[in-house]
Design an enzyme around this catalytic site. Structure first.
Site, mmCIF file in Angstrom:
data_model
loop_
_atom_site.group_PDB
_atom_site.id
_atom_site.type_symbol
_atom_site.label_atom_id
_atom_site.label_comp_id
_atom_site.label_asym_id
_atom_site.label_seq_id
_atom_site.Cartn_x
_atom_site.Cartn_y
_atom_site.Cartn_z
ATOM 1 N N ARG A 145 2.781 7.018 2.882
ATOM 2 C CA ARG A 145 1.897 5.894 3.373
ATOM 3 C C ARG A 145 2.203 5.582 4.738
ATOM 4 O O ARG A 145 1.551 4.849 5.650
ATOM 5 C CB ARG A 145 2.256 4.538 2.655
ATOM 6 C CG ARG A 145 1.252 4.484 1.510
ATOM 7 C CD ARG A 145 1.788 2.868 1.239
ATOM 8 N NE ARG A 145 0.985 2.342 0.519
ATOM 9 C CZ ARG A 145 0.685 2.101 -0.745
ATOM 10 N NH1 ARG A 145 1.121 3.094 -1.390
ATOM 11 N NH2 ARG A 145 -0.159 1.231 -1.381
ATOM 12 N N ARG A 189 -1.584 -8.954 -10.759
ATOM 13 C CA ARG A 189 -0.580 -8.492 -9.843
ATOM 14 C C ARG A 189 -0.287 -9.457 -8.646
ATOM 15 O O ARG A 189 -1.412 -9.969 -8.290
ATOM 16 C CB ARG A 189 -0.843 -7.131 -9.194
ATOM 17 C CG ARG A 189 -0.307 -6.010 -10.057
ATOM 18 C CD ARG A 189 -0.668 -4.719 -9.551
ATOM 19 N NE ARG A 189 -0.643 -4.368 -8.133
ATOM 20 C CZ ARG A 189 -0.947 -3.360 -7.677
ATOM 21 N NH1 ARG A 189 -1.330 -2.078 -8.385
ATOM 22 N NH2 ARG A 189 -0.477 -3.098 -6.339
ATOM 23 N N ARG A 214 -8.893 -7.116 -10.858
ATOM 24 C CA ARG A 214 -8.104 -6.339 -11.618
ATOM 25 C C ARG A 214 -6.906 -7.045 -12.311
ATOM 26 O O ARG A 214 -6.513 -7.942 -11.954
ATOM 27 C CB ARG A 214 -7.269 -5.455 -10.755
ATOM 28 C CG ARG A 214 -6.212 -4.670 -11.578
ATOM 29 C CD ARG A 214 -5.627 -3.278 -10.396
ATOM 30 N NE ARG A 214 -5.008 -3.827 -9.193
ATOM 31 C CZ ARG A 214 -4.768 -3.051 -8.481
ATOM 32 N NH1 ARG A 214 -4.821 -1.804 -8.398
ATOM 33 N NH2 ARG A 214 -3.942 -3.385 -7.276
ATOM 34 N N ARG A 248 -2.171 -6.134 2.765
ATOM 35 C CA ARG A 248 -2.019 -5.075 2.341
ATOM 36 C C ARG A 248 -3.071 -3.895 3.133
ATOM 37 O O ARG A 248 -2.955 -2.972 3.295
ATOM 38 C CB ARG A 248 -2.375 -4.781 0.851
ATOM 39 C CG ARG A 248 -1.244 -5.257 0.047
ATOM 40 C CD ARG A 248 -1.449 -5.585 -1.207
ATOM 41 N NE ARG A 248 -1.869 -4.328 -2.131
ATOM 42 C CZ ARG A 248 -2.514 -4.428 -3.124
ATOM 43 N NH1 ARG A 248 -3.069 -5.533 -3.477
ATOM 44 N NH2 ARG A 248 -2.962 -3.154 -3.871
ATOM 45 N N LYS A 253 -7.109 4.905 -6.735
ATOM 46 C CA LYS A 253 -6.244 6.232 -6.842
ATOM 47 C C LYS A 253 -5.451 6.135 -8.075
ATOM 48 O O LYS A 253 -5.280 7.129 -8.681
ATOM 49 C CB LYS A 253 -5.074 6.061 -5.594
ATOM 50 C CG LYS A 253 -5.923 5.996 -4.372
ATOM 51 C CD LYS A 253 -4.768 5.742 -3.157
ATOM 52 C CE LYS A 253 -3.963 4.557 -3.306
ATOM 53 N NZ LYS A 253 -4.866 3.233 -3.183
#
Ligand code: AP5
Length: 227
Positions: free
Chosen positions: A99, A170, A137, A181, A24
């Site tokens: 969300r 992160r 990431r 998550r 996203k």
């Protein structure tokens, strides 16, 4: 943006939905750069609030560190304030909001009040791929640029191409937090997709393809071309 012109005369509120790691942020960044539309990422806004140690950041940090969602009232207020800025007058692109069904209901009202057109896109990516994307990431805490060790590495290992800062992982990309998550996504965000599907078609995008291929499909859809 072209989409607004092609699909609706009213300003466009364009939502990108999908699980953590679906792409996203990557796609919303490309869309914003190519079209100039205002891009609003609630994850980025929250990380910025945490870095600046604002009251919102202080509340959000412990929740985000464990993969939990930040309370709806805080997010709804954050979005209301952000979309009141002049760059959102002609439409905006939301990444990471809504969300929960409560957030969706608040957004529905906002869209109605502003006479906007709502377009919703949902990214499908297999879970194993999401896990690979999130573990690889790397992120720039200064300018929030995102990289991937294999699929989109920085030119110099560990250094941001844009601002030269050191890249980090992160905190919420650690394996145990990612699992949390994904659980939060299934429990709280999948119902948001269903909330919209009851009202109009939600465009499903196969996000397990090359970044440029995914963008080409989004662009085609927004321009009203058959896929
Ligand atoms: P947020 O920052 O929104 O995280 P997220 O939704 O979990 O999404 P990610 O940023 O992890 O993934 P993405 O889909 O953007 O993928 P990306 O493009 O980076 O939210 C973080 C937290 O903030 C939440 O957990 C919550 O606590 C809180 N929060 C935020 N909004 C909230 C709200 N509305 N309500 C309550 N709480 C909220 O890509 C991932 C990786 O894959 C990158 O390395 C990228 O380079 C790579 N990649 C991307 N696309 C491709 C591709 N096509 N092929 C190969 N690699 C790719």
């Amino acid at each position: 943006m072209g989409a607004a012109d092609a699909k609706a005369k009213r300003p466009l509120c364009f939502l990108l939905l999908g699980p953590p790691g679906a792409g996203k942020g990557t796609q919303s960044g490309i869309i914003a750069r190519r079209t100039g539309v205002a891009r609003i990422s609630t994850g980025e806004m929250l990380r910025d609030a945490i870095a600046r140690k604002t009251p919102l950041g202080e509340k959000a940090a412990p929740l985000m560190d464990y993969g939990n969602l930040v309370p709806d009232d805080l997010l709804v207020a954050l979005i209301a304030e952000r979309v009141a800025l002049p760059d959102c007058t002609n439409g905006f692109l939301l990444d990471g909001f809504p969300r929960t069904v409560n957030q969706a209901a608040a957004l529905d009202q906002l869209v109605k009040d502003r006479g906007m057109e709502l377009v919703v896109m949902n990214f499908d990516v297999p879970r194993a791929v999401l896990l690979r994307r999130l573990s690889g990431r790397r992120w720039c805490p200064t300018c929030q640029a995102t990289y991937h060790l294999e699929t989109s590495p920085s030119k110099k290992l560990g250094i941001c191409d844009n601002c030269g800062s050191s890249l980090i992982q992160r905190a919420d990309d650690r394996e145990n937090v990612v699992a949390k998550r994904l659980e939060a996504y299934e429990a709280q965000t999948v119902p948001v997709i269903q909330h919209y599907e009851k009202r109009f078609p939600v465009h499903r995008v196969d996000g397990y393809r090359d970044v440029n291929e995914v963008f080409a499909e989004i662009e085609q859809y927004l321009n009203g071309e058959p896929s």
